[in-house]
Design a protein around this motif. Structure first.
Motif, PDB file in Angstrom:
ATOM      1  N   GLY A  34       0.811  -1.207   0.000  1.00 62.74           N
ATOM      2  CA  GLY A  34       0.000   0.000   0.000  1.00 62.74           C
ATOM      3  C   GLY A  34       0.841   1.252   0.000  1.00 62.74           C
ATOM      4  N   ASN A  35       0.388   2.270  -0.743  1.00 65.33           N
ATOM      5  CA  ASN A  35       1.035   3.569  -0.793  1.00 65.33           C
ATOM      6  C   ASN A  35       0.098   4.582  -0.164  1.00 65.33           C
ATOM      7  OD1 ASN A  35       1.435   6.309  -2.077  1.00 65.33           O
ATOM      8  ND2 ASN A  35       3.297   5.264  -2.747  1.00 65.33           N
ATOM      9  N   GLU A  36       0.509   5.165   0.952  1.00 63.96           N
ATOM     10  CA  GLU A  36      -0.379   6.081   1.677  1.00 63.96           C
ATOM     11  C   GLU A  36      -0.593   7.406   0.966  1.00 63.96           C
ATOM     12  OE1 GLU A  36      -0.356   5.305   6.302  1.00 63.96           O
ATOM     13  OE2 GLU A  36       1.684   5.621   5.554  1.00 63.96           O
ATOM     14  N   ASP A  37       0.370   7.869   0.189  1.00 62.80           N
ATOM     15  CA  ASP A  37       0.196   9.142  -0.521  1.00 62.80           C
ATOM     16  C   ASP A  37      -0.921   9.055  -1.554  1.00 62.80           C
ATOM     17  OD1 ASP A  37       2.253  10.352   0.892  1.00 62.80           O
ATOM     18  OD2 ASP A  37       3.764   9.800  -0.596  1.00 62.80           O
ATOM     19  N   SER A  38      -0.926   7.969  -2.308  1.00 62.23           N
ATOM     20  CA  SER A  38      -1.915   7.818  -3.378  1.00 62.23           C
ATOM     21  C   SER A  38      -3.143   7.032  -2.932  1.00 62.23           C
ATOM     22  CB  SER A  38      -1.280   7.101  -4.572  1.00 62.23           C
ATOM     23  OG  SER A  38      -0.911   5.779  -4.209  1.00 62.23           O
ATOM     24  N   MET A  39      -3.019   6.326  -1.808  1.00 60.20           N
ATOM     25  CA  MET A  39      -4.072   5.421  -1.320  1.00 60.20           C
ATOM     26  C   MET A  39      -4.360   4.316  -2.341  1.00 60.20           C
ATOM     27  SD  MET A  39      -4.711   6.253   1.763  1.00 60.20           S
ATOM     28  CE  MET A  39      -6.230   5.440   2.209  1.00 60.20           C
ATOM     29  N   LEU A  40      -3.307   3.878  -3.029  1.00 60.02           N
ATOM     30  CA  LEU A  40      -3.409   2.765  -3.977  1.00 60.02           C
ATOM     31  C   LEU A  40      -2.691   1.554  -3.400  1.00 60.02           C
ATOM     32  CD1 LEU A  40      -2.651   4.580  -7.354  1.00 60.02           C
ATOM     33  CD2 LEU A  40      -4.887   3.985  -6.410  1.00 60.02           C
ATOM     34  N   TYR A  41      -3.156   0.370  -3.789  1.00 59.11           N
ATOM     35  CA  TYR A  41      -2.456  -0.856  -3.408  1.00 59.11           C
ATOM     36  C   TYR A  41      -1.999  -1.586  -4.663  1.00 59.11           C
ATOM     37  CZ  TYR A  41      -6.761  -3.494  -4.407  1.00 59.11           C
ATOM     38  OH  TYR A  41      -7.857  -4.046  -5.019  1.00 59.11           O
ATOM     39  N   HIS A  42      -0.942  -2.364  -4.493  1.00 63.03           N
ATOM     40  CA  HIS A  42      -0.365  -3.140  -5.583  1.00 63.03           C
ATOM     41  C   HIS A  42      -0.323  -4.601  -5.177  1.00 63.03           C
ATOM     42  CE1 HIS A  42       1.212   0.303  -7.950  1.00 63.03           C
ATOM     43  NE2 HIS A  42       1.150   0.887  -6.770  1.00 63.03           N
ATOM     44  N   THR A  43      -0.865  -5.446  -6.033  1.00 65.02           N
ATOM     45  CA  THR A  43      -0.776  -6.890  -5.850  1.00 65.02           C
ATOM     46  C   THR A  43       0.355  -7.411  -6.732  1.00 65.02           C
ATOM     47  OG1 THR A  43      -2.399  -7.229  -7.601  1.00 65.02           O
ATOM     48  CG2 THR A  43      -3.248  -7.131  -5.333  1.00 65.02           C
ATOM     49  N   THR A  44       0.670  -8.675  -6.612  1.00 66.26           N
ATOM     50  CA  THR A  44       1.791  -9.235  -7.372  1.00 66.26           C
ATOM     51  C   THR A  44       1.571  -9.170  -8.875  1.00 66.26           C
ATOM     52  OG1 THR A  44       0.842 -11.444  -7.089  1.00 66.26           O
ATOM     53  CG2 THR A  44       2.534 -10.757  -5.506  1.00 66.26           C
ATOM     54  N   ALA A  54       6.549  -0.488  -0.244  1.00 71.19           N
ATOM     55  CA  ALA A  54       5.338  -0.551   0.580  1.00 71.19           C
ATOM     56  C   ALA A  54       5.483   0.334   1.812  1.00 71.19           C
ATOM     57  CB  ALA A  54       5.063  -1.987   1.009  1.00 71.19           C
ATOM     58  N   GLU A  55       4.561   1.261   1.959  1.00 72.58           N
ATOM     59  CA  GLU A  55       4.481   2.044   3.188  1.00 72.58           C
ATOM     60  C   GLU A  55       3.628   1.282   4.197  1.00 72.58           C
ATOM     61  OE1 GLU A  55       4.896   6.465   1.301  1.00 72.58           O
ATOM     62  OE2 GLU A  55       2.929   5.537   1.254  1.00 72.58           O
ATOM     63  N   ILE A  56       2.681   0.544   3.664  1.00 72.82           N
ATOM     64  CA  ILE A  56       1.802  -0.320   4.450  1.00 72.82           C
ATOM     65  C   ILE A  56       1.714  -1.659   3.727  1.00 72.82           C
ATOM     66  CG2 ILE A  56      -0.567  -0.664   5.324  1.00 72.82           C
ATOM     67  CD1 ILE A  56       0.831   1.697   6.618  1.00 72.82           C
ATOM     68  N   GLY A  68      -9.680   1.582   2.710  1.00 72.29           N
ATOM     69  CA  GLY A  68      -9.866   2.746   1.860  1.00 72.29           C
ATOM     70  C   GLY A  68      -8.876   2.868   0.719  1.00 72.29           C
ATOM     71  N   PHE A  69      -8.057   1.840   0.507  1.00 79.49           N
ATOM     72  CA  PHE A  69      -7.108   1.850  -0.596  1.00 79.49           C
ATOM     73  C   PHE A  69      -7.785   1.323  -1.858  1.00 79.49           C
ATOM     74  CE2 PHE A  69      -4.464   2.382   2.964  1.00 79.49           C
ATOM     75  CZ  PHE A  69      -3.219   2.806   2.557  1.00 79.49           C
ATOM     76  N   HIS A  70      -7.301   1.769  -3.012  1.00 82.81           N
ATOM     77  CA  HIS A  70      -7.862   1.367  -4.301  1.00 82.81           C
ATOM     78  C   HIS A  70      -6.804   0.629  -5.108  1.00 82.81           C
ATOM     79  CE1 HIS A  70     -11.351   3.941  -3.637  1.00 82.81           C
ATOM     80  NE2 HIS A  70     -10.498   4.817  -3.153  1.00 82.81           N
ATOM     81  N   ARG A  71      -7.256  -0.250  -5.982  1.00 85.58           N
ATOM     82  CA  ARG A  71      -6.362  -1.014  -6.856  1.00 85.58           C
ATOM     83  C   ARG A  71      -5.545  -0.057  -7.721  1.00 85.58           C
ATOM     84  NH1 ARG A  71      -6.294  -6.328  -9.640  1.00 85.58           N
ATOM     85  NH2 ARG A  71      -5.775  -5.849 -11.804  1.00 85.58           N
ATOM     86  N   TRP A  72      -4.296  -0.412  -7.972  1.00 83.06           N
ATOM     87  CA  TRP A  72      -3.357   0.468  -8.688  1.00 83.06           C
ATOM     88  C   TRP A  72      -3.874   0.968 -10.024  1.00 83.06           C
ATOM     89  CZ3 TRP A  72      -2.993  -4.742  -9.487  1.00 83.06           C
ATOM     90  CH2 TRP A  72      -2.846  -5.160 -10.794  1.00 83.06           C
ATOM     91  N   ARG A  79      -3.346  11.046  -4.634  1.00 82.14           N
ATOM     92  CA  ARG A  79      -2.125  11.844  -4.526  1.00 82.14           C
ATOM     93  C   ARG A  79      -2.446  13.309  -4.800  1.00 82.14           C
ATOM     94  NH1 ARG A  79       2.733   9.782  -4.372  1.00 82.14           N
ATOM     95  NH2 ARG A  79       2.144   7.902  -5.488  1.00 82.14           N
ATOM     96  N   GLY A  80      -2.003  14.182  -3.893  1.00 86.24           N
ATOM     97  CA  GLY A  80      -2.209  15.610  -4.044  1.00 86.24           C
ATOM     98  C   GLY A  80      -3.588  16.098  -3.626  1.00 86.24           C
ATOM     99  N   GLN A  81      -4.451  15.189  -3.175  1.00 86.71           N
ATOM    100  CA  GLN A  81      -5.816  15.583  -2.805  1.00 86.71           C
ATOM    101  C   GLN A  81      -6.034  15.580  -1.304  1.00 86.71           C
ATOM    102  OE1 GLN A  81      -8.783  13.396  -5.004  1.00 86.71           O
ATOM    103  NE2 GLN A  81      -7.549  13.429  -6.868  1.00 86.71           N
TER     104      GLN A  81
END
Length: 82
Positions: A34-44, A54-56, A68-72, A79-81
């Motif tokens: 998970g990336n907290e800046d963008s609130m996106l997550y990445h799977t393999t 990974a920040e999380i 509250g994270f969204h798929r990449w 980000r920026g919001q």
């Protein structure tokens, strides 16, 4: 005798999420980054998975989405919001 003190677990987004020290590996069984800046997550299967820092860490997609994270590739970057 030396008493063993249990390690503190930081679960910033509830059970199934983990914050680890910079450069540390993921907790066993945690594969979603998970990336907290963008609130996106990445799977393999994300093309950016290997280079994503990974920040999380999340145990699974359901846990990431509940946090509250969204798929990449969802187009839902925050980000920026914030």
């Amino acid at each position: 005798t030396t008493e063993k003190i249990p390690a503190a677990v930081d679960e910033p987004y509830g059970p199934g999420s983990a914050r680890v020290a910079a450069g540390a590996s993921a907790p066993e069984g945690y594969t979603v980054k998970g990336n907290e800046d963008s609130m996106l997550y990445h799977t393999t299967d994300s093309p950016s998975y290997e280079q994503t820092i990974a920040e999380i860490w999340f145990r699974d997609v359901e846990t990431a989405e509940k946090a509250g994270f969204h798929r990449w590739d969802s187009g839902e970057s925050q980000r920026g919001q914030r």
